[in-house]
Write a protein that holds these residues in place. Structure first.
Motif, PDB file in Angstrom:
ATOM      1  N   GLY A 187     -67.576  25.727 -11.779  1.00 23.06           N
ATOM      2  CA  GLY A 187     -67.338  26.285 -13.107  1.00 23.06           C
ATOM      3  C   GLY A 187     -68.369  27.316 -13.509  1.00 23.06           C
ATOM      4  N   ILE A 342     -65.917  30.653 -18.436  1.00 20.47           N
ATOM      5  CA  ILE A 342     -64.718  29.890 -18.765  1.00 20.47           C
ATOM      6  C   ILE A 342     -63.867  29.796 -17.505  1.00 20.47           C
ATOM      7  CG2 ILE A 342     -62.813  29.680 -20.393  1.00 20.47           C
ATOM      8  CD1 ILE A 342     -64.283  31.708 -22.155  1.00 20.47           C
ATOM      9  N   ALA A 343     -63.638  28.553 -17.066  1.00 19.82           N
ATOM     10  CA  ALA A 343     -63.067  28.370 -15.729  1.00 19.82           C
ATOM     11  C   ALA A 343     -62.065  27.223 -15.696  1.00 19.82           C
ATOM     12  CB  ALA A 343     -64.201  28.109 -14.741  1.00 19.82           C
ATOM     13  N   GLY A 344     -61.495  27.041 -14.527  1.00 20.57           N
ATOM     14  CA  GLY A 344     -60.560  25.936 -14.326  1.00 20.57           C
ATOM     15  C   GLY A 344     -59.179  26.288 -14.820  1.00 20.57           C
ATOM     16  N   ASN A 345     -58.559  25.312 -15.510  1.00 16.52           N
ATOM     17  CA  ASN A 345     -57.186  25.468 -15.955  1.00 16.52           C
ATOM     18  C   ASN A 345     -57.150  26.237 -17.281  1.00 16.52           C
ATOM     19  OD1 ASN A 345     -54.509  25.111 -16.732  1.00 16.52           O
ATOM     20  ND2 ASN A 345     -54.405  23.070 -15.826  1.00 16.52           N
ATOM     21  N   GLY A 349     -59.614  33.367 -17.835  1.00 13.66           N
ATOM     22  CA  GLY A 349     -60.931  32.917 -17.389  1.00 13.66           C
ATOM     23  C   GLY A 349     -61.864  34.088 -17.189  1.00 13.66           C
ATOM     24  N   ALA A 372     -53.992  27.366 -18.405  1.00 13.25           N
ATOM     25  CA  ALA A 372     -53.225  28.276 -17.550  1.00 13.25           C
ATOM     26  C   ALA A 372     -51.809  27.758 -17.367  1.00 13.25           C
ATOM     27  CB  ALA A 372     -53.904  28.420 -16.191  1.00 13.25           C
ATOM     28  N   VAL A 417     -65.261  23.975 -17.661  1.00 13.11           N
ATOM     29  CA  VAL A 417     -64.084  23.796 -16.821  1.00 13.11           C
ATOM     30  C   VAL A 417     -63.014  23.063 -17.629  1.00 13.11           C
ATOM     31  CG1 VAL A 417     -63.158  22.756 -14.722  1.00 13.11           C
ATOM     32  CG2 VAL A 417     -65.445  23.759 -14.697  1.00 13.11           C
ATOM     33  N   VAL A 418     -61.880  23.718 -17.780  1.00 13.08           N
ATOM     34  CA  VAL A 418     -60.809  23.190 -18.628  1.00 13.08           C
ATOM     35  C   VAL A 418     -59.787  22.405 -17.797  1.00 13.08           C
ATOM     36  CG1 VAL A 418     -58.966  23.855 -20.241  1.00 13.08           C
ATOM     37  CG2 VAL A 418     -61.106  25.179 -20.164  1.00 13.08           C
ATOM     38  N   PHE A 419     -59.335  21.278 -18.362  1.00 12.00           N
ATOM     39  CA  PHE A 419     -58.309  20.445 -17.710  1.00 12.00           C
ATOM     40  C   PHE A 419     -57.132  20.249 -18.657  1.00 12.00           C
ATOM     41  CE2 PHE A 419     -62.266  19.446 -15.684  1.00 12.00           C
ATOM     42  CZ  PHE A 419     -61.957  19.129 -14.360  1.00 12.00           C
TER      43      PHE A 419
ATOM     44  N   ALA B  90     -63.466  22.656 -10.893  1.00 11.62           N
ATOM     45  CA  ALA B  90     -62.632  23.732 -11.438  1.00 11.62           C
ATOM     46  C   ALA B  90     -61.370  23.889 -10.593  1.00 11.62           C
ATOM     47  CB  ALA B  90     -63.418  25.042 -11.496  1.00 11.62           C
ATOM     48  N   CYS B  91     -61.526  23.822  -9.279  1.00 14.44           N
ATOM     49  CA  CYS B  91     -60.356  23.973  -8.421  1.00 14.44           C
ATOM     50  C   CYS B  91     -59.462  22.735  -8.502  1.00 14.44           C
ATOM     51  CB  CYS B  91     -60.791  24.311  -6.994  1.00 14.44           C
ATOM     52  SG  CYS B  91     -61.444  26.008  -6.908  1.00 14.44           S
ATOM     53  N   SER B  93     -58.915  21.141 -11.169  1.00 15.26           N
ATOM     54  CA  SER B  93     -58.140  21.261 -12.409  1.00 15.26           C
ATOM     55  C   SER B  93     -56.877  22.082 -12.189  1.00 15.26           C
ATOM     56  CB  SER B  93     -58.984  21.891 -13.521  1.00 15.26           C
ATOM     57  OG  SER B  93     -59.060  23.304 -13.337  1.00 15.26           O
ATOM     58  N   MET B  94     -56.838  22.808 -11.074  1.00 18.97           N
ATOM     59  CA  MET B  94     -55.648  23.599 -10.744  1.00 18.97           C
ATOM     60  C   MET B  94     -54.961  23.081  -9.482  1.00 18.97           C
ATOM     61  SD  MET B  94     -55.155  25.731 -13.143  1.00 18.97           S
ATOM     62  CE  MET B  94     -54.046  26.998 -12.522  1.00 18.97           C
ATOM     63  N   CYS B 131     -64.457  30.309  -9.963  1.00 17.69           N
ATOM     64  CA  CYS B 131     -63.869  29.183 -10.696  1.00 17.69           C
ATOM     65  C   CYS B 131     -62.888  29.583 -11.788  1.00 17.69           C
ATOM     66  CB  CYS B 131     -64.979  28.336 -11.297  1.00 17.69           C
ATOM     67  SG  CYS B 131     -66.407  28.165 -10.231  1.00 17.69           S
ATOM     68  N   ALA B 132     -62.857  30.870 -12.147  1.00 20.11           N
ATOM     69  CA  ALA B 132     -61.901  31.295 -13.162  1.00 20.11           C
ATOM     70  C   ALA B 132     -60.571  31.663 -12.510  1.00 20.11           C
ATOM     71  CB  ALA B 132     -62.442  32.483 -13.952  1.00 20.11           C
ATOM     72  N   SER B 134     -59.067  29.705  -9.922  1.00 13.96           N
ATOM     73  CA  SER B 134     -58.841  28.538  -9.064  1.00 13.96           C
ATOM     74  C   SER B 134     -57.357  28.375  -8.734  1.00 13.96           C
ATOM     75  CB  SER B 134     -59.319  27.275  -9.791  1.00 13.96           C
ATOM     76  OG  SER B 134     -60.685  27.374 -10.068  1.00 13.96           O
TER      77      SER B 134
END
Lengths: 518, 161
Positions: A187, A342-345, A349, A372, A417-419, B90-91, B93-94, B131-132, B134
């Protein structure tokens, strides 16, 4: 007349085909007889728009993104070289909401210039800090950094000025500045973006640290997962040596300072400062017991400043514009700005540099645009793999070291990191233990054994075996690891675990084993 | 890189000599030396360790300790194509974990190992710093963003040609 285009060479842009876009634009320009020049810049941090192609029209940059090679002919048809309108047009780049709403101090030049262009760097305020420092006494430089309120950006948030003061006042024929560029936290990518987008800024900060402390050598420990950063920083060092900003007489100060790169080798623990020092000495990356602290006995046993990339890269602007300027940003005891990632879902980002105090919600929903996948938000992990998971109810918390700490969370290196609602928080707690078990250096028992036992216990919980007893065991292990580990790896692994348990208890309420096993 | 092939004893000795010389036989540069050695040979052969120890005036145990501590150093040659798919948060989460599992199953390979025919190695990695975008991956060092099964298969196919 030659039209100048900017297309990033940053890793993130490359991963989306920036090189293919460059090749396609060159070929199309040849075909159409268009006179163009392409500058490879860093990224602006609007990563969902990469590859972002910018066209300079009368000194104003107009953006198009995300561009793929197959869009190129259409862009030429739409006269993008004179800022013609096109479906991918984002207008004047610097007027984009995402950028307008930031306070870019550390990242002022990232994405704007060719990272290895000394003149462009100079034109946008580069070297101002170093030239000023070259005329100051070490004590004056240290006090400027102390006054600015700059705290270590690696995660711990320790005041940078105090470390510098300790090293500066110690006697010693050899002192070192060590830059921690082992950005292993999931992240986070701010260090990488800066090293690939504005390496001179980091190196200038290190040179200032050298002048402030009497260190004559600097080392940058860059993780091996970042080959592009290693290459760019290496070229930047060579360019600065040639221009007289590094070497025997740094910026006319009469003092010597040289910088060397050391590569990591895939060990997460080497982001911990003492294991990083061990690794830089060519050894296993095991954590050192403290005291002595690295400022007293660091690299090769000599007084050493260990700072993160972002801390050192923030020093030039502090010296250039003064401590008061920097301190005017932020809230409480969190002064200045932090480059949030700002990362992840998340829909949009990227990197947002904001003054401390911005809410988590502003970052995730305002800048990030929500998930996302478009599904409901469930959790965000803040501050890396050792940071807490926050839930919907915590989103209005301001990003501030003390506020988050009071809520059992941490700012860390500024990664978010967003979920979405499909995330299984018991699974994430299990992963925290698993990751610690894989990456533990093995020196202290709470971390080495605790992580393995923790993973086993969460496995049982997930399989519905003695759920209540195993949750109690996890809590117990977390307490031992927090209190008894030598460093933050074992000491903070409980943070994501406990936050998952506290904020998402329903995910740990598993069906009994018998039913699950049948 | 001499992928798939094991280096001969004389090749190993020559390579160790070259890289140690490049670093002035300095023991504190052992990790840099190991990187260079792996770049030359494709892996760090077990039989290189005593030679390294002698050159750098370290014990074999010290060299072994360093080589075995760091995930980067391979003890065997990699396949013709090396795939890294990030499995950090992060990955995840996707959807990285099911993606990795599926990829390994489809290609008949275990994470961290090389396929029997020497065509493919899948290596674990925790965070590529992308990570943005992913899930992130690399195929023979080529960075890839927002990967799915189709993108990975196409990249592997291309790399095998």
């Amino acid at each position: 007349m030659t039209t100048t285009l900017y297309i990033p060479c940053d890793y993130a842009a490359l991963s989306l085909g920036a090189d293919d876009v460059v090749a396609a634009i060159r070929a199309e320009a040849d075909k159409r007889g268009a006179d163009i020049k392409i500058i490879r810049n860093g990224t602006r941090g609007m990563l969902w728009l990469e590859p972002l192609v910018e066209v300079d029209v009368d000194g104003v940059r107009h953006g198009y993104g995300p561009v793929s090679a197959s869009d190129v002919a259409g862009l030429f048809d739409a006269d993008f070289l004179t800022a013609g309108s096109h479906a991918l047009s984002i207008g004047v780049t610097e007027e984009h909401d995402w950028l307008v709403n930031q306070e870019r101090l550390t990242f002022a030049r990232v994405g704007v210039i060719d990272p290895l262009d000394l003149k462009a760097y100079d034109k946008l305020g580069g070297w101002d800090g170093l030239y000023r420092a070259a005329k100051m006494s070490p004590a004056e430089i240290v006090s400027e950094v102390t006054e600015s309120g700059l705290r270590g950006r690696g995660g711990a948030g320790f005041p940078a000025g105090i470390k510098w003061k300790t090293v500066s006042e110690l006697p010693g024929d050899q002192k070192y500045i060590c830059c921690n560029a082992d950005e292993g936290d999931s992240g986070t990518f701010a260090d990488r973006m800066l090293m690939e987008g504005d390496p001179f800024c980091l190196l200038e900060g290190m040179a200032i640290a050298g002048l402030a402390t009497g260190a004559t050598e600097g080392y940058i420990y860059i993780r091996s997962e970042y080959p592009h950063s290693i290459e760019t920083v290496g070229k930047a060092i060579a360019a600065m040596e040639e221009a007289g900003f590094l070497g025997d007489n740094v910026a006319g100060s009469g003092k010597a300072f040289r910088i060397f790169i050391r590569r990591g080798a895939g060990a997460y623990i080497c982001g911990e400062e003492s294991s990083m020092l061990e690794s830089m000495e060519g050894k296993r990356g095991t954590v050192r017991s403290k005291p002595p602290i690295p400022a007293v006995k660091g690299l090769f046993g000599k007084p050493t400043v260990v700072n993160n990339v972002l801390s050192l890269a923030t020093v030039p602007v502090i010296l250039a514009k003064g401590a008061e300027f920097y301190k005017s940003f932020g809230m409480g005891r969190s002064h200045g700005t932090l480059p949030f990632q700002i990362a992840g879902n998340v829909k949009r980002g990227g990197l947002v540099e904001k003054a401390f105090g911005v809410s988590i919600r502003d970052l995730i929903e305002g800048f990030g645009g929500g998930t996302a996948t478009g599904r409901p938000f469930k959790a965000a992990q803040i501050g890396g793999p050792l940071g807490a998971y926050v839930n919907e109810g915590q989103l209005d918390l301001p990003m501030d070291y003390e506020t988050l700490a009071a809520d059992g969370a941490m700012v860390g290196h500024g990664g978010i990191v967003v979920f979405d609602d499909t995330a299984d928080m018991a699974g994430m707690a299990r992963f925290a233990f698993e990751f610690c078990a894989i990456e533990s250096c093995g020196k202290c028992t709470p971390c080495r054994i605790g992580a393995v036992r923790g993973k086993e216990a969460v496995d049982k919980i997930m399989n519905g075996v003695d759920v209540a007893a195993n949750i109690a065991l996890v809590e117990d292990l977390c307490e031992v690891m927090t209190d008894g580990s030598l460093c933050a790896m074992g000491g903070l692994t409980p943070m994501p675990v406990r936050s998952a348990l506290r904020h998402f208890p329903e995910d740990f309420d598993r069906a009994p084993a018998a039913a699950a096993a049948e | 890189m001499m992928n798939e092939e094991r280096a001969s004893a004389s090749e190993i000795e020559g390579a160790v000599e070259t890289v140690c010389g490049r670093h002035g036989n300095t023991p504190s540069e052992l990790i840099e030396i190991l990187h260079d050695l792996q770049d030359m040979l494709g892996y760090v052969p077990e039989s290189a360790l005593p030679v390294l120890a002698k050159k750098l005036n370290l014990s074999r145990a010290e060299v072994h300790g360093v080589v075995s501590f760091y995930h980067d150093f391979r003890h065997n040659p990699a396949g013709r194509v090396t795939v890294k798919i990030c499995s950090a948060e992060a990955c995840q989460s996707m959807g990285a974990l099911p993606l990795i599992e599926e990829f390994c199953r489809r290609n008949g390979v275990t994470m961290g190992e090389t396929k029997g025919d020497g065509s493919l190695t899948v290596e674990p990695v925790y965070c590529l710093g992308n990570c943005a975008l992913s899930p992130a991956a690399e195929v023979n060092g080529r960075p890839m963003a927002r990967v799915d099964a189709a993108k990975l298969d196409a990249a592997v196919k291309e790399a095998l040609v």
